[in-house]
Motif scaffolding. Structure first.
Motif, PDB file in Angstrom:
ATOM      1  N   PRO A 155      55.031 -75.220  27.400  1.00 34.64           N
ATOM      2  CA  PRO A 155      54.244 -75.543  26.181  1.00 34.64           C
ATOM      3  C   PRO A 155      54.179 -76.941  25.619  1.00 34.64           C
ATOM      4  O   PRO A 155      55.215 -77.808  25.856  1.00 34.64           O
ATOM      5  N   ASN A 156      52.809 -77.544  25.278  1.00 38.81           N
ATOM      6  CA  ASN A 156      52.727 -78.986  24.857  1.00 38.81           C
ATOM      7  C   ASN A 156      52.671 -79.883  26.154  1.00 38.81           C
ATOM      8  O   ASN A 156      52.750 -81.153  25.674  1.00 38.81           O
ATOM      9  N   MET A 180      52.882 -70.196  18.915  1.00 39.43           N
ATOM     10  CA  MET A 180      52.625 -70.102  20.102  1.00 39.43           C
ATOM     11  C   MET A 180      53.590 -69.281  21.197  1.00 39.43           C
ATOM     12  O   MET A 180      54.732 -69.353  20.734  1.00 39.43           O
TER      13      MET A 180
HETATM   14  C1  LIG Z   1      54.106 -78.046  20.355  1.00 37.52           C
HETATM   15  O1  LIG Z   1      53.678 -78.831  19.285  1.00 37.52           O
HETATM   16  C2  LIG Z   1      53.367 -78.233  18.140  1.00 37.52           C
HETATM   17  C3  LIG Z   1      52.507 -79.229  17.310  1.00 37.52           C
HETATM   18  O2  LIG Z   1      53.008 -80.526  17.488  1.00 37.52           O
HETATM   19  C4  LIG Z   1      54.723 -77.980  17.575  1.00 37.52           C
HETATM   20  O3  LIG Z   1      54.442 -77.292  16.263  1.00 37.52           O
HETATM   21  C5  LIG Z   1      55.430 -76.798  18.421  1.00 37.52           C
HETATM   22  O4  LIG Z   1      56.841 -76.745  17.867  1.00 37.52           O
HETATM   23  C6  LIG Z   1      55.450 -77.502  19.617  1.00 37.52           C
HETATM   24  N1  LIG Z   1      56.003 -76.347  20.593  1.00 37.52           N
HETATM   25  C7  LIG Z   1      56.838 -76.419  21.674  1.00 37.52           C
HETATM   26  C8  LIG Z   1      57.355 -75.283  22.172  1.00 37.52           C
HETATM   27  O5  LIG Z   1      57.538 -77.380  21.798  1.00 37.52           O
END
Ligand SMILES: *[C@@H]1O[C@H](CO)[C@@H](O)[C@H](O)[C@H]1NC(C)=O
Ligand SMILES: *[C@@H]1O[C@H](CO)[C@@H](O)[C@H](O)[C@H]1NC(C)=O
Ligand SMILES: *[C@@H]1O[C@H](CO)[C@@H](O)[C@H](O)[C@H]1NC(C)=O
Length: 343
Positions: A155-156, A180
């Motif tokens: 993710p990300n 997510m």
């Molecule tokens: C991914 O990025 C979002 C927004 O920057 C953040 O809120 C989220 O915690 C991140 N997810 C992970 C799994 O790192």
């Protein structure tokens, strides 16, 4: 005393006989095949015909158009049966490669390497991803994309700059979810085409593999050909099937039966059909510099349907219509050996 030198002798003898039996069993059969191939190639060139699985093969033979060569009706190689014969007097070599891109690429390459082939016609059934097409229609695409080449990230995760499409599972919380999920994202990479006309060892990156222009042009004469609507007196497609030339087709090692992914790939790649072999046949033919065309009948909606997948219901009828289109195409194709033998 005498037993000592005997032992290594025996071991060597056993080893030699083991080696010999191992070496000679396979090659003898292979040598015979190679001899037959040599004889066959003297009578070439042939058109290569490739299907995938039994219902497509059954449909092809059910057209009655294939006349086996009386001297060499078939040859078994790599666990496949290559059949030799004629369709409308044109010499053909036919093989059923098996499901998936590895089988498709391997058999295309083997066919092109061993036999005197002038080009390849690949055919069978496929899933329909285009809502303007119907179950039963036959598609002769102008281009194919291999849509199974993905980088799957956390993710990300950051996708490379050469990614041409992406699917973010992380934000795909349908019908409802909190935040997510952890499936992350996958980014699509294009295919690497190596070809005899290009620089050796230097692949070209591309999304679309193009079908041979001349053959595609020839195929336009099949538009409007008569296709069967009914399996029998009581079981019919809801509308008269049509043959369409010039759409985009796609291939991946995925049997697709999922509406969400179907919509995604239609929107993202503008593809109308999904299958598991065509791109592999097209790319292998292109790499080796041979003309090729793909004819696929649409047996189901690839997950776009509410009930069960219709491949088992309409598959045989669609495969038959597809095979009829193939026979029609072969009939019109110039430049294939018609040969001397009268059969
Ligand atoms: C991914 O990025 C979002 C927004 O920057 C953040 O809120 C989220 O915690 C991140 N997810 C992970 C799994 O790192
Ligand atoms: C027609 O074909 C369908 C589907 O294969 C089959 O279920 C049905 O029994 C057939 N009907 C007749 C009259 O042959
Ligand atoms: C979907 O099929 C229709 C009918 O054949 C065609 O006109 C249209 O171009 C296709 N859509 C795409 C994106 O290829």
């Amino acid at each position: 005393m005498a037993s000592k030198p005997v032992t290594p002798c025996l071991v060597i003898l056993v080893l030699i006989s083991l080696l010999l039996s191992h070496v000679s069993a396979t090659p003898l059969r292979r040598l015979k095949s190679l001899q037959a191939i040599k004889e066959l190639n003297l009578k070439g060139p042939y058109l290569g015909l490739i299907t995938v699985y039994e219902p497509e093969e059954d449909a092809f033979f059910a057209t009655g158009a294939f006349k086996p060569d009386p001297k060499h009706p078939f040859l078994d190689l790599s666990g496949r049966r290559f059949r030799v014969g004629k369709v409308h007097g044109k010499k053909v070599i036919y093989v059923r490669c098996g499901v998936g891109m590895v089988n498709a690429a391997a058999e295309t390459q083997q066919m092109l390497d061993l036999f005197d082939i002038m080009g390849v016609v690949h055919f069978g059934i496929a899933g329909n991803a285009n809502n303007s097409m119907s179950i039963g229609d036959v598609t002769i695409p102008k281009q194919f994309a291999h849509i199974g080449i993905w980088d799957w990230l956390k993710p990300n995760g950051t996708l490379g700059t050469d990614i041409v499409a992406q699917l973010d599972f992380e934000s795909y919380n349908v019908p409802e979810g909190e935040g997510m999920n952890l499936l992350g994202r996958i980014g699509y990479r294009s295919e690497q085409l190596f070809s005899e006309s290009g620089t050796p060892n230097t692949p070209q990156r591309l999304l679309w593999l193009q079908i041979s222009q001349n053959w595609l042009h020839l195929a336009t004469s099949l538009e409007g050909m008569e296709l069967e609507q009914c399996m029998n007196s009581s079981f019919c497609l809801t509308q008269k099937p049509k043959l369409v030339v010039g759409l985009g087709g796609s291939t991946a090692n995925i049997f697709l039966d999922n509406a969400a992914y179907r919509d995604f790939i239609f929107q993202t790649f503008q593809i109308s059909s999904v299958d598991m072999e065509s791109s592999a046949v097209v790319m292998t033919s292109l790499s080796n510099g041979f003309p090729m065309i793909v004819i696929r009948g649409l047996s189901d909606l690839a997950g776009g349907q509410p009930g069960p997948n219709s491949i088992d219901i309409f598959g045989p009828l669609v495969a038959l219509n597809t095979a009829k289109a193939v026979v029609q195409f072969v009939k019109q194709l110039p430049g294939i050996g018609v040969g001397d033998a009268q059969y």
